[in-house]
Design an enzyme around this catalytic site. Structure first.
Site, PDB file in Angstrom:
ATOM      1  N   CYS A  14       0.824  -1.212   0.000  1.00 18.65           N
ATOM      2  CA  CYS A  14       0.000   0.000   0.000  1.00 18.65           C
ATOM      3  C   CYS A  14       0.855   1.258   0.000  1.00 18.65           C
ATOM      4  O   CYS A  14       2.032   1.230   0.328  1.00 18.65           O
ATOM      5  CB  CYS A  14      -0.854   0.059   1.278  1.00 18.65           C
ATOM      6  N   CYS A  21      -2.798   5.011   2.637  1.00 20.50           N
ATOM      7  CA  CYS A  21      -3.917   4.088   2.400  1.00 20.50           C
ATOM      8  C   CYS A  21      -4.937   4.177   3.538  1.00 20.50           C
ATOM      9  O   CYS A  21      -4.564   4.224   4.711  1.00 20.50           O
ATOM     10  CB  CYS A  21      -3.409   2.654   2.285  1.00 20.50           C
ATOM     11  N   CYS A  43      -2.621  -3.079  -3.440  1.00 21.55           N
ATOM     12  CA  CYS A  43      -3.881  -2.845  -2.727  1.00 21.55           C
ATOM     13  C   CYS A  43      -4.933  -2.326  -3.702  1.00 21.55           C
ATOM     14  O   CYS A  43      -4.631  -1.503  -4.572  1.00 21.55           O
ATOM     15  CB  CYS A  43      -3.625  -1.817  -1.617  1.00 21.55           C
ATOM     16  N   CYS A  58      -5.962   1.718  -2.343  1.00 21.28           N
ATOM     17  CA  CYS A  58      -5.118   2.904  -2.564  1.00 21.28           C
ATOM     18  C   CYS A  58      -4.372   2.861  -3.892  1.00 21.28           C
ATOM     19  O   CYS A  58      -3.690   3.826  -4.237  1.00 21.28           O
ATOM     20  CB  CYS A  58      -4.139   3.092  -1.411  1.00 21.28           C
TER      21      CYS A  58
END
Length: 141
Positions: free
Chosen positions: A50, A54, A81, A84
Site C-alpha cells: 500500500c 492508504c 492494494c 489505494c
C-alpha cells in the site's frame, strides 16, 4: 536520513533510500500525505502492498516491510492494494494540492479568497486543505 536494510524473511532484501524504517512506520501510522510517493509498505499476513496514505486499517508493525517502489514490492511477491492503488502514478499529493490552490487563487484574483473557500473548491477525495496546511506548518517549524 539513512539507507536502511532490514531482512526479515522472503519478503525482505529492500533498501529505503533517504528514509529509515522508523520514520516510514510513523508515516504509515499517521497516513502522512507528505510521504506519498516516497515508499510503499507491504503486509506479510495479507500479501498486499500500500501507499503510506492508504485508508485501510493499520497492520501490526511485525508484519510490515518497506519498499522504495511498487516494482520492488511486486518482485517480492506482494500484490497491489485495491483501495489505494499504489501502482498508479505516484504523485506528490502536496504539490498537486498547492497547484490546484494556486489555480483557484489565480481564477479569483478580484475576490476575497479564504482558505475555507479554496478548500471547498478542491475535488472530492483530496486531502483536507486545512489539515495539509497545518501539518506542513508544524513540520517546517
Amino acid at each position: 536520513m539513512r539507507t536502511t536494510t532490514q531482512p526479515t524473511d522472503m519478503h525482505s532484501n529492500f533498501n529505503l533510500i533517504d528514509l529509515d524504517t522508523e520514520a516510514a512506520w510513523q508515516a504509515v501510522l499517521s497516513k502522512d500525505p507528505l510521504m506519498e510517493g516516497r515508499f510503499v509498505y507491504a503486509v506479510r499476513t495479507t500479501g498486499v502492498f500500500c501507499r503510506p496514505t492508504c485508508p485501510s486499517r493499520r497492520p501490526h508493525r511485525k508484519n510490515v516491510s518497506f519498499f522504495s517502489t511498487s516494482a520492488e514490492a511486486e518482485s517480492s511477491g506482494f500484490r497491489a492494494c485495491l483501495r489505494c492503488t499504489p501502482k498508479g502514478t505516484a504523485t506528490n499529493t502536496g504539490a498537486a494540492l498547492v497547484a490546484r490552490m494556486c489555480s483557484f487563487i489565480d481564477e479569483h484574483l478580484d475576490d476575497r479568497v479564504t482558505l475555507d473557500a479554496a478548500a471547498r473548491s478542491m475535488t472530492p477525495g483530496s486531502i483536507p486543505v486545512q489539515l495539509f496546511m497545518n501539518h506542513r506548518q508544524n513540520n517546517l517549524a
